[in-house]
Write an enzyme that holds these catalytic residues in place. Structure first.
Site, PDB file in Angstrom:
ATOM      1  N   GLN A 278       0.775  -1.158  -0.128  1.00 59.87           N
ATOM      2  CA  GLN A 278       0.007   0.054   0.114  1.00 59.87           C
ATOM      3  C   GLN A 278       0.637   1.219  -0.015  1.00 59.87           C
ATOM      4  OE1 GLN A 278      -3.226   0.556  -0.350  1.00 59.87           O
ATOM      5  NE2 GLN A 278      -4.006  -1.446  -0.333  1.00 59.87           N
ATOM      6  N   TYR A 307      -5.627 -12.406  -4.053  1.00 64.31           N
ATOM      7  CA  TYR A 307      -4.850 -11.329  -4.526  1.00 64.31           C
ATOM      8  C   TYR A 307      -3.936 -10.768  -3.351  1.00 64.31           C
ATOM      9  CZ  TYR A 307      -8.678 -11.656  -7.791  1.00 64.31           C
ATOM     10  OH  TYR A 307      -9.447 -12.068  -8.979  1.00 64.31           O
ATOM     11  N   CYS A 401      -9.387  -0.607  -4.676  1.00 66.56           N
ATOM     12  CA  CYS A 401      -9.101   0.704  -5.221  1.00 66.56           C
ATOM     13  C   CYS A 401      -9.744   1.350  -6.397  1.00 66.56           C
ATOM     14  CB  CYS A 401      -7.612   0.471  -5.647  1.00 66.56           C
ATOM     15  SG  CYS A 401      -6.951  -0.575  -7.031  1.00 66.56           S
TER      16      CYS A 401
END
Length: 446
Positions: A278, A307, A401
């Site tokens: 991140q 993922y 996202c």
């Protein structure tokens, strides 16, 4: 992380500038306007403004055009001074150049940035998932008042003169840059813009939250001799430096180490060179908290982390389910999977699989109590969603996202009778249109 950049059409450059009245925000950092009956997606604008724009994509047979603001004729009260001159469209236009990408909301006051993101997120939910939901975009705890200094990773190009550079939005043009206000101070202290980068095509810089110096990855231009990369590395002070082969992901050490140490909630992680992590300095802490609160994993649970990256969520999930539980971690990148194996060393309840998520789910025979999704910007997709639904978990957590791909996938769940329970949206990318969300989904029986 690198997006293919289209070549601006010649016909776009021939279109004269136009004066437009700006309408509502649209997903992707644009605002909607109209010119002679045609929809125009305008960047660097604000709702209600009267602006002069320069068309960047304007093919005669296109269903819509794109444009950048070059002058503000009637300004919104929500407009402010851009904190980064290289990304300021008005200053760039006055200097006869194009603004670099990466801070397309820098001209907007921070509270208004979050309101705009709220409007866009709600619109995507309604349009793509058929869901009306009040959304509040929340800053990360500890966010600065100016929304700067948050990027722990930054990628740069190198122009033909060997200068650090960045691209304007959807362009191959390169603009030399000096400093990046969105980056954490440790990246700017490297002063990469003061180094002759001839022979290098790309430079990635990253700073870990744990112990250790920054890491700089150099991508040599085709045909560059290895000695040239070593010479560039010698000019970079107070950082580890390595060469990255983007085709293979292989990282070759020049000086220091090829990985960063990250620390989240007292747990240390290793992230090698190009491995995903991140970007916002406060994102790992905020998202791990949201995931654990939303999924509420318990001892003995069987959980899938899809993922999974280097194990940001897998590690706390493995701790939560304990030795009597099981965690399936699935990640496509071989290098990132190696990081995950290091980060989960000794956690026998964690099964780490490299490969496609749909293939891994097809081979996993155990039932699942909970599933966590953290897909790339394109989302999980219909097949993966259907595979998850078929496993009948008690809950699904979805970290996203991109509000459009999340809303699309949420629609697949909803059509199977699932419901949206918890929803949190984080402003992990101040001064850009991007945002991150965590959603908890419940099956029909819940």
């Amino acid at each position: 992380m690198t997006e293919a950049l289209p070549v601006t059409a010649a016909s776009s450059r021939r279109q004269p500038d136009a004066e437009l009245t700006v309408g509502k925000p649209a997903h992707g950092g644009h605002f909607v306007a109209r010119h002679e009956g045609r929809v125009v997606f305008v960047r660097h604008a604000l709702e209600g403004e009267r602006v002069r724009v320069r068309f960047t994509e304007a093919e005669e047979n296109a269903s819509f055009w794109r444009a950048d603001v070059v002058e503000v004729l009637e300004a919104s009260p929500q407009r402010t001074v851009h904190p980064w001159p290289h990304a300021d469209a008005l200053k760039a236009a006055a200097a006869g150049r194009t603004a670099v990408g990466g801070a397309e909301f820098g001209h907007v006051l921070l509270p208004e940035q979050r309101r705009l993101k709220t409007v866009v997120f709600q619109e995507q939910l309604e349009r793509l998932a058929g869901t009306e939901r009040a959304v509040s975009v929340e800053p990360v705890p500890g966010e600065t008042e100016d929304g700067l200094g948050w990027r722990t990773r930054a990628a740069f190009s190198v122009d033909p003169a060997g200068r650090l550079a960045m691209h304007p939005h959807r362009s191959h043009e390169m603009v030399p840059v000096h400093e990046m206000p969105l980056a954490v101070p440790a990246i700017n202290r490297l002063r990469l813009w003061g180094i002759d980068l001839t022979g290098i095509s790309r430079v990635d810089a990253a700073v870990g939250s744990g112990a250790g110096e920054p890491l700089v990855l150099l991508v040599p231009s085709k045909g560059t001799h290895p000695r040239r990369a070593a010479a560039v590395a010698a000019a970079i002070r107070d950082a580890s430096v390595a060469v990255l082969e983007p085709e293979t992901g292989r990282v070759q050490r020049i000086t220091g180490r090829t990985w960063l140490q990250e620390s989240v909630r007292g747990v240390d992680y290793r992230v090698t060179g190009p491995g995903f992590w991140q970007i916002h300095r406060g994102a790992p802490e905020a998202l791990v908290g949201a995931v654990l609160e939303g999924l509420q994993p318990a001892a003995g649970d069987r959980v899938a982390d899809l993922y999974a990256g280097a194990g940001l969520f897998t590690v706390p999930l493995a701790h939560a389910v304990g030795p009597t539980g099981a965690v399936l971690s699935v990640e496509g990148s071989a290098g990132t999977v190696r990081d995950a194996r290091r980060n989960l060393h000794g956690q026998e309840q964690a099964a780490i699989v490299q490969g496609r998520v749909d293939a891994a789910l097809g081979r996993w025979n155990e039932p699942l109590d909970a599933v966590l999704l953290d897909p790339p910007r394109t989302g999980a997709g219909k097949k993966v969603v259907q595979q998850i639904i078929a496993r009948r978990p008690r809950t699904v957590g979805y970290v996203s996202c991109d509000p459009a791909s999340f809303a699309r996938d949420l629609g697949y769940f909803r059509r199977a009778g699932w419901s949206l329970d918890t929803l949190r949206v984080f402003d992990l990318y101040p001064h850009t249109h991007h945002m991150e969300s965590f959603a908890r989904l419940l099956p029909p029986s819940a």
